[in-house]
Design a protein around this motif. Sequence first.
Motif, PDB file in Angstrom:
ATOM      1  N   ASP A  99      62.217  65.912  51.170  1.00 45.64           N
ATOM      2  CA  ASP A  99      61.255  65.487  52.188  1.00 45.64           C
ATOM      3  C   ASP A  99      61.348  66.369  53.431  1.00 45.64           C
ATOM      4  O   ASP A  99      60.349  66.626  54.099  1.00 45.64           O
ATOM      5  CB  ASP A  99      61.438  64.009  52.537  1.00 45.64           C
ATOM      6  N   ASP A 100      62.571  66.881  53.738  1.00 45.16           N
ATOM      7  CA  ASP A 100      62.702  67.827  54.853  1.00 45.16           C
ATOM      8  C   ASP A 100      61.969  69.131  54.537  1.00 45.16           C
ATOM      9  O   ASP A 100      61.334  69.737  55.411  1.00 45.16           O
ATOM     10  CB  ASP A 100      64.177  68.121  55.130  1.00 45.16           C
ATOM     11  N   LEU A 101      62.046  69.556  53.295  1.00 41.29           N
ATOM     12  CA  LEU A 101      61.350  70.782  52.892  1.00 41.29           C
ATOM     13  C   LEU A 101      59.840  70.608  52.978  1.00 41.29           C
ATOM     14  O   LEU A 101      59.116  71.527  53.386  1.00 41.29           O
ATOM     15  CB  LEU A 101      61.756  71.157  51.467  1.00 41.29           C
ATOM     16  N   ALA A 105      54.795  71.733  56.036  1.00 41.28           N
ATOM     17  CA  ALA A 105      53.699  71.193  56.851  1.00 41.28           C
ATOM     18  C   ALA A 105      53.640  71.873  58.204  1.00 41.28           C
ATOM     19  O   ALA A 105      52.552  72.184  58.717  1.00 41.28           O
ATOM     20  CB  ALA A 105      53.870  69.689  57.015  1.00 41.28           C
ATOM     21  N   VAL A 106      54.798  72.130  58.815  1.00 42.39           N
ATOM     22  CA  VAL A 106      54.849  72.818  60.109  1.00 42.39           C
ATOM     23  C   VAL A 106      54.300  74.234  59.965  1.00 42.39           C
ATOM     24  O   VAL A 106      53.490  74.697  60.774  1.00 42.39           O
ATOM     25  CB  VAL A 106      56.294  72.849  60.657  1.00 42.39           C
ATOM     26  N   LEU A 142      67.596  71.107  58.524  1.00 40.35           N
ATOM     27  CA  LEU A 142      67.536  72.252  57.618  1.00 40.35           C
ATOM     28  C   LEU A 142      68.257  73.462  58.214  1.00 40.35           C
ATOM     29  O   LEU A 142      69.037  74.143  57.528  1.00 40.35           O
ATOM     30  CB  LEU A 142      66.080  72.617  57.321  1.00 40.35           C
ATOM     31  N   GLU A 143      68.005  73.736  59.474  1.00 42.22           N
ATOM     32  CA  GLU A 143      68.621  74.900  60.109  1.00 42.22           C
ATOM     33  C   GLU A 143      70.134  74.744  60.223  1.00 42.22           C
ATOM     34  O   GLU A 143      70.878  75.720  60.076  1.00 42.22           O
ATOM     35  CB  GLU A 143      67.979  75.145  61.472  1.00 42.22           C
ATOM     36  N   GLU A 144      70.578  73.524  60.463  1.00 37.42           N
ATOM     37  CA  GLU A 144      72.015  73.284  60.541  1.00 37.42           C
ATOM     38  C   GLU A 144      72.678  73.459  59.177  1.00 37.42           C
ATOM     39  O   GLU A 144      73.762  74.039  59.063  1.00 37.42           O
ATOM     40  CB  GLU A 144      72.275  71.875  61.077  1.00 37.42           C
ATOM     41  N   ARG A 145      72.024  72.968  58.120  1.00 40.00           N
ATOM     42  CA  ARG A 145      72.599  73.083  56.784  1.00 40.00           C
ATOM     43  C   ARG A 145      72.589  74.517  56.287  1.00 40.00           C
ATOM     44  O   ARG A 145      73.518  74.976  55.624  1.00 40.00           O
ATOM     45  CB  ARG A 145      71.838  72.184  55.809  1.00 40.00           C
ATOM     46  N   LEU A 146      71.495  75.235  56.562  1.00 32.73           N
ATOM     47  CA  LEU A 146      71.384  76.612  56.100  1.00 32.73           C
ATOM     48  C   LEU A 146      72.104  77.592  57.016  1.00 32.73           C
ATOM     49  O   LEU A 146      72.351  78.738  56.635  1.00 32.73           O
ATOM     50  CB  LEU A 146      69.902  77.001  55.998  1.00 32.73           C
ATOM     51  N   GLN A 147      72.358  77.153  58.254  1.00 30.84           N
ATOM     52  CA  GLN A 147      73.045  77.970  59.259  1.00 30.84           C
ATOM     53  C   GLN A 147      72.277  79.240  59.608  1.00 30.84           C
ATOM     54  O   GLN A 147      72.872  80.294  59.877  1.00 30.84           O
ATOM     55  CB  GLN A 147      74.474  78.307  58.790  1.00 30.84           C
ATOM     56  N   GLN A 203      57.220  72.705  41.222  1.00 31.23           N
ATOM     57  CA  GLN A 203      57.844  72.366  39.939  1.00 31.23           C
ATOM     58  C   GLN A 203      58.398  70.947  39.965  1.00 31.23           C
ATOM     59  O   GLN A 203      58.300  70.210  38.979  1.00 31.23           O
ATOM     60  CB  GLN A 203      58.956  73.360  39.629  1.00 31.23           C
ATOM     61  N   LEU A 204      58.995  70.570  41.095  1.00 34.49           N
ATOM     62  CA  LEU A 204      59.534  69.212  41.228  1.00 34.49           C
ATOM     63  C   LEU A 204      58.414  68.180  41.131  1.00 34.49           C
ATOM     64  O   LEU A 204      58.536  67.174  40.414  1.00 34.49           O
ATOM     65  CB  LEU A 204      60.266  69.075  42.565  1.00 34.49           C
ATOM     66  N   ASN A 205      57.320  68.436  41.844  1.00 33.10           N
ATOM     67  CA  ASN A 205      56.190  67.504  41.790  1.00 33.10           C
ATOM     68  C   ASN A 205      55.608  67.413  40.383  1.00 33.10           C
ATOM     69  O   ASN A 205      55.225  66.334  39.923  1.00 33.10           O
ATOM     70  CB  ASN A 205      55.102  67.944  42.783  1.00 33.10           C
ATOM     71  N   ALA A 206      55.540  68.574  39.703  1.00 31.36           N
ATOM     72  CA  ALA A 206      55.012  68.577  38.338  1.00 31.36           C
ATOM     73  C   ALA A 206      55.914  67.786  37.396  1.00 31.36           C
ATOM     74  O   ALA A 206      55.442  67.050  36.523  1.00 31.36           O
ATOM     75  CB  ALA A 206      54.862  70.017  37.837  1.00 31.36           C
ATOM     76  N   ALA A 207      57.237  67.924  37.587  1.00 27.37           N
ATOM     77  CA  ALA A 207      58.176  67.185  36.748  1.00 27.37           C
ATOM     78  C   ALA A 207      58.057  65.689  36.974  1.00 27.37           C
ATOM     79  O   ALA A 207      58.071  64.885  36.030  1.00 27.37           O
ATOM     80  CB  ALA A 207      59.602  67.652  37.036  1.00 27.37           C
ATOM     81  N   GLU A 208      57.934  65.288  38.246  1.00 26.91           N
ATOM     82  CA  GLU A 208      57.785  63.869  38.561  1.00 26.91           C
ATOM     83  C   GLU A 208      56.494  63.323  37.969  1.00 26.91           C
ATOM     84  O   GLU A 208      56.452  62.201  37.466  1.00 26.91           O
ATOM     85  CB  GLU A 208      57.814  63.669  40.077  1.00 26.91           C
ATOM     86  N   GLU A 209      55.427  64.136  38.028  1.00 27.71           N
ATOM     87  CA  GLU A 209      54.149  63.678  37.497  1.00 27.71           C
ATOM     88  C   GLU A 209      54.203  63.553  35.973  1.00 27.71           C
ATOM     89  O   GLU A 209      53.657  62.613  35.401  1.00 27.71           O
ATOM     90  CB  GLU A 209      53.039  64.632  37.895  1.00 27.71           C
ATOM     91  N   SER A 210      54.863  64.511  35.324  1.00 30.34           N
ATOM     92  CA  SER A 210      55.003  64.432  33.870  1.00 30.34           C
ATOM     93  C   SER A 210      55.737  63.163  33.460  1.00 30.34           C
ATOM     94  O   SER A 210      55.370  62.501  32.490  1.00 30.34           O
ATOM     95  CB  SER A 210      55.751  65.663  33.347  1.00 30.34           C
ATOM     96  N   LEU A 211      56.769  62.820  34.214  1.00 30.43           N
ATOM     97  CA  LEU A 211      57.517  61.599  33.931  1.00 30.43           C
ATOM     98  C   LEU A 211      56.638  60.375  34.129  1.00 30.43           C
ATOM     99  O   LEU A 211      56.664  59.428  33.329  1.00 30.43           O
ATOM    100  CB  LEU A 211      58.754  61.523  34.829  1.00 30.43           C
TER     101      LEU A 211
END
Length: 294
Positions: free
Chosen positions: A6-8, A13-14, A41-46, A76-84
């Motif tokens: 959801d952060d991604l 969106a930004v 995100l910036e903190e995790r990726l540094q 790909q993630l959205n496509a996988a969720e939709e296939s399921l």
Amino acid sequence: MKTRSDDLELLLAVVDSGGFSAAAERLGVPVARVSRAIQRLEERLQVPLLNRTTRSVALTAEGRVFVEEIRGGLEQLNAAEESLALTRGEPRGRLRVDAASPFVLHQLVPLVAEFRQHYPAIELELIASDDIINLLEQRTDVAIRIGALSDSSLHARLLGRSRLYLVASPEYLAAAGEPTSVAELPQHQRIGFLGSSNLNHWPVEGLDSEVTSTIASSSGEVVRQLCLAGHGIACLSNFMICEDLKAGRLKRVLETQMLHGGTREQVQAVYYRNTAMSGRIQAFLDVIAPRLTL
């Protein structure tokens, strides 16, 4: 180190909206939530992903590489969720549909209730825009386009044809008189479009040049309203004025001299060729296509 999907989504969106406030408004979430997501995100990726100024937001070099990678991954993630979801027998999830404002108002809105009745698990988002958008950048699943297509990377499903008519209000015609030939059009008030000269080429026999407008707008719905208010003659698609014609609010002029069958009358649903038609898009088109009043 893991990042949340959801952060991604908020980061994209930004980037696509050009700012934190615009992204928040588009997604219907608080600006603070968007800001916190980018910060996480910036903190995790540094690494800094965005360069921020008081007026704009731009990707850093690292951010540009990261965004290019995650777009495909999220698709790909959205496509996988939709296939399921489809294995459970019902399309579900978000469906973002873009169309010109008049098409949304006069064709799609009346069909929402029936579509929701058939597919209550689909979260429908209708984007009314008079500009041609980039489907990928605007995270749009399908768009309704009127006229010829210029992007060969898009797959198109023809929904039908909507005839073009020259129309005016009875009040205008009573005051100005009804034209009986193309030669009389310069004597009338002409309502046209801004930003697209093609829309000002009226398909009338004997009329070879672009019509010069006496009043113009970038919005098809505004052109319709100007016509209804008696400000002159306009060239409009049947899909947005069919009810006005039935009710007598508008009247066709030079009807026998109109040329039909051109690409401007095509109504098509478009989506990217490199992705299979999702169950949500298929469900949406199967419901609306036979019910459109074109």
